[in-house]
Scaffold this motif. Sequence first.
Motif, PDB file in Angstrom:
ATOM      1  N   LYS A 397      16.368 -40.326   5.670  1.00 16.53           N
ATOM      2  CA  LYS A 397      15.985 -39.539   6.827  1.00 16.53           C
ATOM      3  C   LYS A 397      17.099 -39.509   7.784  1.00 16.53           C
ATOM      4  CE  LYS A 397      12.654 -39.805  10.458  1.00 16.53           C
ATOM      5  NZ  LYS A 397      12.296 -38.425  10.622  1.00 16.53           N
ATOM      6  N   LEU A 398      17.190 -38.222   8.433  1.00 15.97           N
ATOM      7  CA  LEU A 398      18.218 -38.058   9.552  1.00 15.97           C
ATOM      8  C   LEU A 398      17.558 -38.439  10.915  1.00 15.97           C
ATOM      9  CD1 LEU A 398      20.918 -36.499  10.309  1.00 15.97           C
ATOM     10  CD2 LEU A 398      19.270 -34.546  10.633  1.00 15.97           C
ATOM     11  N   THR A 399      18.191 -39.071  11.768  1.00 17.05           N
ATOM     12  CA  THR A 399      17.503 -39.385  13.160  1.00 17.05           C
ATOM     13  C   THR A 399      18.481 -38.842  14.157  1.00 17.05           C
ATOM     14  OG1 THR A 399      18.673 -41.459  13.122  1.00 17.05           O
ATOM     15  CG2 THR A 399      16.194 -41.400  12.260  1.00 17.05           C
ATOM     16  N   GLY A 400      19.741 -38.380  13.874  1.00 15.59           N
ATOM     17  CA  GLY A 400      20.521 -37.890  14.830  1.00 15.59           C
ATOM     18  C   GLY A 400      20.879 -36.369  15.064  1.00 15.59           C
ATOM     19  N   VAL A 401      21.940 -36.088  15.049  1.00 16.88           N
ATOM     20  CA  VAL A 401      22.399 -34.513  15.096  1.00 16.88           C
ATOM     21  C   VAL A 401      23.238 -34.270  14.166  1.00 16.88           C
ATOM     22  CG1 VAL A 401      23.235 -32.617  16.809  1.00 16.88           C
ATOM     23  CG2 VAL A 401      21.953 -34.520  17.699  1.00 16.88           C
ATOM     24  N   PRO A 402      23.238 -33.249  13.403  1.00  9.95           N
ATOM     25  CA  PRO A 402      24.056 -32.768  12.417  1.00  9.95           C
ATOM     26  C   PRO A 402      25.379 -32.323  13.144  1.00  9.95           C
ATOM     27  CG  PRO A 402      22.370 -31.023  12.448  1.00  9.95           C
ATOM     28  CD  PRO A 402      21.975 -32.354  13.434  1.00  9.95           C
TER      29      PRO A 402
END
Lengths: 426, 377
Positions: A397-402
């Motif tokens: 899962k991504l939880t930050g900013v690309p």
Amino acid sequence: MNFQFNVRKLGWFAFASFFLLSLFMVFKVHPETILFWKKPYLLKSDPTSSLVGPYFHRTDADVTNTKYYLGSPSRSATVKLSSDPLQWSLVWQTERLNQGIHDASKSSPVVNKGGVFVGSDLGVLHEFADSGESVWSFVVSDVSRGIHSSPVVTSKSVFFGAYNGRFYSVDRDTKEVNWWHQLGYAIGGSPLIVDASIFIPVETQDNGYIVSLDAKSGKLKWVSPFLGEQIHSSPAVSAENNLLFVGTNDSLLVSLRLETGKLAWAYKAGGPIKSTPILVNGSVIVTSWDGYLYRIDQLTGKLIWKVNIGGKSQSTPAVSGDQKILLVGNSLGRWNLISLASGKVIREVDVGTSVLSSARSVSFEGDDFFLAECSPKSFCLYSDSLEKLKEWKTGAKLTGVPWVSEDSLYLSLNSPGGALKIGEVK
Amino acid sequence: MKLPSQKNLFGAALLATHILTWYFWGFGAHIYSTISQKPQLCWPFLQSCEAFGQIVSPGLAVGYFAVYFVIASIGLLLFGLQRNVGLAHLCLVLVTVMKLAAMLLDFRFMGNYHLIPLLLTVVYFFSRNPASAVKLTIVLLYIYAGLLKFDLDWLSGVSLVTRTFVPIEILNPLLGLVILMEVFASPFLLSQKRRVRFSALSLFGLFHLFSWHIVGYFYPLVMFTLLFPFIYSGVEASFLRSKEAIVIVILLTTVQFIPRLVTSDPGLLGGGRWMTLSMFDVEPVCEYSVRAVSKQKSIEFSVAPLDLYPRVKCDPATISSYARWYCDKFRGADYRLDLDIALKRMSSPTFTYAFSYRDFCSVQTVSPHVFSNYESN
């Protein structure tokens, strides 16, 4: 039996020995102490504020070619791509970076001059080469508290804050610490450099403030007033209005004077503001845990509109290249496409996972797109009407900013994922 | 039963402090538990204390202090019975040497409640008039302790090692009165006039009794023991005019100045403070970080010696011991070690001093005496 004991002689001997030993130790064994007229200390800690802790400076940091979280002081920049994102695929992926402590967003990668820098909640700042190889790492003290904010990277320096409350500047070539500053109990939000000043959100155990440092020397410029319970939000800056904007867990959106740190205005939302405010067309836009997206006038702090997005949100809105629509996620696992002018929800898309991450706006050959999380384990390219155009499997899962550069996309995933690069495979 | 002489009373009092020490140090167990907490903190002049510490086992520590207790008890008994006083003196010498040997194992045993009886023992043995010389020394120590308290740390109450039940509005004036008492009332302990001396003794008795809940039982009991002989007599005026008295005043005054010459703020920076029997009532705040640096990796360790006694935790001797411990940990690894130290008094809003040591293992730059070899900010 009666001991004959010459106590006087023994006493004199002991006392004289003690005295001579003292003098010998001080003036002979450690001759530097004889230079007592040259005071063996120097630094006077900057007295501007008693809130911040010690500050150590070895050399000035480089502040040229500055890159940081969300790409611009307004935190709303659209990245113009030079290659077709539809042709992108996974280039490399590192081993696990985060262990997944807290629900907070993880550090996001920042890329500059071939170096990919990203923090981890394991308390390590990593540098990877653009080929994905690990180049260097910095393990901070109180390692279990982790690094949750994103770094600032210049041509020759990297700046980062850790949850141990320290803010560091490190030389990219020599790996020497340029300076470091204990700024408070914790640093969770991501810093920003504007005109050689660096702005850092700092937490105490029950409050928070913004600190401004001289980015070269690390010297303290100002400390804002206490802004309320902790600051997980990252600041945005309007250089033309000389204002800084940041949210607090006390539900405040705060505007500070850029030169002094004094309060310009504060707007009370209905819940904690953990997302980063973005600045668009003289307004500031921010989400809150009360489930609303707010648009507020930058100068007056007056509400322009607010819209219910259906669930609490700490996702930072992304604004399309034509500055007409916003994309923002919420904890119910939904992306909301919203008209910037009216604040009306245009379209909703469910992605099956609570959205803690933020989208990025990109454009290619005149067309606008969004890059955003589209399932618990994948990332997608969306059209500006939220049609899914391309999906990449990420495995976590991504939880930050690309981080988006002209021809690639970099992500830092929550556990068990690592950092990864998506782009053209050459 | 005839009262022992003043000299023998002090001999007995000094031996009694050793029996108190035996109890205070948990019959020896405290010695072992302290030095087994790594790093072992070495005195500035005995930087190889770990070598001696390795010899000590729990059984040895308790056995050693059992012998210490027996010798002190025999000496005390002999003084009490006023028989074979020479042997009693030998007992005092033996237990003093035994305690000194234990204290030298670790810098954490540097409390002034240990150093003061040691100094008094030395004075006791060298003087032609031991009782008078010891009394004069105690009064001088009170005066210097009072003078060293004349700062914001003491007057504000932040330097008290634990909190007190007394409201701050009352505590602040009381702390000021303590200075006045130590500086101006202590000389009256020497008075030959019983009423004057008893008045002064009562003041100091109350002071130490009050301090019990702040500093614990050991310090007040040691001071009660040492003040006990004052009940019986003061000091002859002729002694105060003697060469011996003048020498004592000069020597004690000189050692008070040495730390001032070494650093500008010995209470905070620690340099040479043990020579003044560590009487600075300062609550130091220090943060130190060790950074192991290689081309591929930097690892930072924040050393927060919160569990250390305030008078010890920020001392250069302590920090050099920590530094040496890290050097040992990284020996053979391809890392350079840097050390950053910041210090302030608790009463200061900002950190006043910062010192950076680069590559401190290669050239042993961290002196146990003073903070130096800095890189300036």
